[in-house]
Write an enzyme that holds these catalytic residues in place. Sequence first.
Site, short mmCIF file in Angstrom:
data_model
loop_
_atom_site.label_atom_id
_atom_site.label_comp_id
_atom_site.label_asym_id
_atom_site.label_seq_id
_atom_site.Cartn_x
_atom_site.Cartn_y
_atom_site.Cartn_z
N ASN A 140 27.29 -24.92 64.18
CA ASN A 140 26.04 -24.36 63.66
C ASN A 140 25.76 -24.92 62.27
OD1 ASN A 140 28.22 -22.06 63.61
ND2 ASN A 140 26.82 -21.38 62.02
N ASP A 141 25.70 -24.13 61.22
CA ASP A 141 25.16 -24.57 59.93
C ASP A 141 25.75 -25.89 59.43
OD1 ASP A 141 24.38 -21.97 60.26
OD2 ASP A 141 25.24 -21.22 58.41
N ARG A 258 27.38 -14.49 51.06
CA ARG A 258 27.88 -15.75 51.61
C ARG A 258 27.00 -16.95 51.28
NH1 ARG A 258 26.74 -12.47 56.21
NH2 ARG A 258 24.78 -12.97 57.29
N GLU A 310 20.01 -16.14 54.44
CA GLU A 310 21.22 -16.94 54.50
C GLU A 310 20.97 -18.34 53.95
OE1 GLU A 310 23.65 -15.30 58.33
OE2 GLU A 310 21.99 -16.64 58.81
#
Length: 558
Positions: A140-141, A258, A310
């Site tokens: 993912n990221d 985060r 995020e």
Amino acid sequence: MIVALVTITGQAQVFSRHILSDKHAMMSVETQKRYILLPIEEKENETTIKVIKDGHSMQDIKVRLATGKPDYFVPLDISKFGKDGKVLLDFSFQGNYRTVGNIEDYSCWQLMKESDTFDTTNREAYRPVYHHTPLWGWMNDPNGMFYKDGVWNLYYQFNPYGSIWGNMTWGHATSRDLVHWQYEGTPIEPDDLGTIFSGSAIVDSSNTAGFGKNAIVAMYTSAAESQTQSLAYSNDGGKTFTKYSGNPTLTAKEPDFRDPKMIWNEATKEWNLVMATGQKMNFYSSKDLKNWKYESSFGEGYGCHKGVWECPDLMQMSNGKWVLICNINPGGPYGGSATQYFVGQWDGHQFTCESKPEVTKWMDYGKDHYATVTFSNAPDGRHVALPWMSNWQYAAVVPTLQYRSGNGIPRDLGIFTDEGEEYLSVKPSPEIMKAFNKKASSLGDACMIEVSGLRRNATIELSNGKGERVVMRYDAAEKSFSVDRMKSGKTDFSEVFPAVTSAPTHGKASRVLIFIDKCSVEVFDGDGKFALTNLVFPTKPYDKLSVKGGKAKIWKLK
């Protein structure tokens, strides 16, 4: 008490299995091979495997071990636990595994095998040609990205033990042209502080942290019972990292805390840090990357708050304005995850947005553009961004197995003004444009289409002989450009995948660039005023192009 001890037939010198209960087993391993290949069956519940060496726990992973027919295999690297190849694997099965038979009858025991190699040969019809993807497993990221000595370093959220989210680790890939990527391993792995969530990396050219001149310093979220921030540093250009002995370096009483993004602030001669904290961003400052001072927060009442904020980024543009990137999930303009941003001023202490609180600006209006951040230390002052090309609504069920998820093409960010508001411009990076330098006479499954001279109600259609199609429409009156993937191919894996997405054009659109790869269609305005990134899964490649209200040229990779 040991219920059963079985030496697996044909593997007497490698595996000895101990059945302890209907949910617990151990296996003694003795091998001179590098890997144990674990069979994965995605429909199963997670099994926790604890790797034990000389009575000490060395690693915990969660895998969906096969009880029947496996979907694929993943490698467990035994060599890193010692030269003798001896470990004890402790298996804890979750859920009602007994519905598929007795534990001793699970297929995983017979299917596990030792090997010196792990075959990463592409087995996926939908694996992109010129987009970055992991060789196997879940991604993912993008995170920790930096440029140094002609090399683009991409780190990413990676599960080496399955193609569904879990075991978060930093995978690493490098490129010299932003098109071809080389897998470099997993330099930052979970530890007792937690799994390794997103973060950033910088080139510490002045040795402010004391880890060495030009050390690569990474800051990431350690995710366990709480989310804390940790440092690691590299003196070999980012290939290997040493974790800082003083971790964690930053904590907060927050349930979501985060994705640290570090930037150098030349005006104040110090480091700034942006942290995603629930539905706001926190800002910090530091002289040494280890000790951080809280400065302020931003977000209350501004932009979209339909989901968790995020993956932030903060950058100064060529006109002096600052842009704060804020990825959000859910809450995107067409559901699920997306990337919003704010334009304003940053003085090293506080970010001030210049738009009204109710204004929401999206970097991309497609369904599959998320966790977008930029490379640190990019050449010539560029802001080169890379998105995760998927959506949390269906990322775990898209029709691939060997891997899941890729990155969108790299894109350079700029700024423009429309009706008194300033917006990010988004253009394919020059390296991508340079790669498409040969004209083609027909459509391919990895190509770029340039459509110029767009008229008021232009349509562009990609299709194949099975009636699958993607239809793009330019509406000059509404100042919009849309992409319809309702009948683009496989869509039944998610009820929210079929969609029509539309972007404002901010004035007249005269030229668009359309990048087609095996499973994606990305559209960019020629002046960078809008972008739409969307996945597609045609059962047969699109081989027909129809353009009404414009002139098309097809370009293929050199």
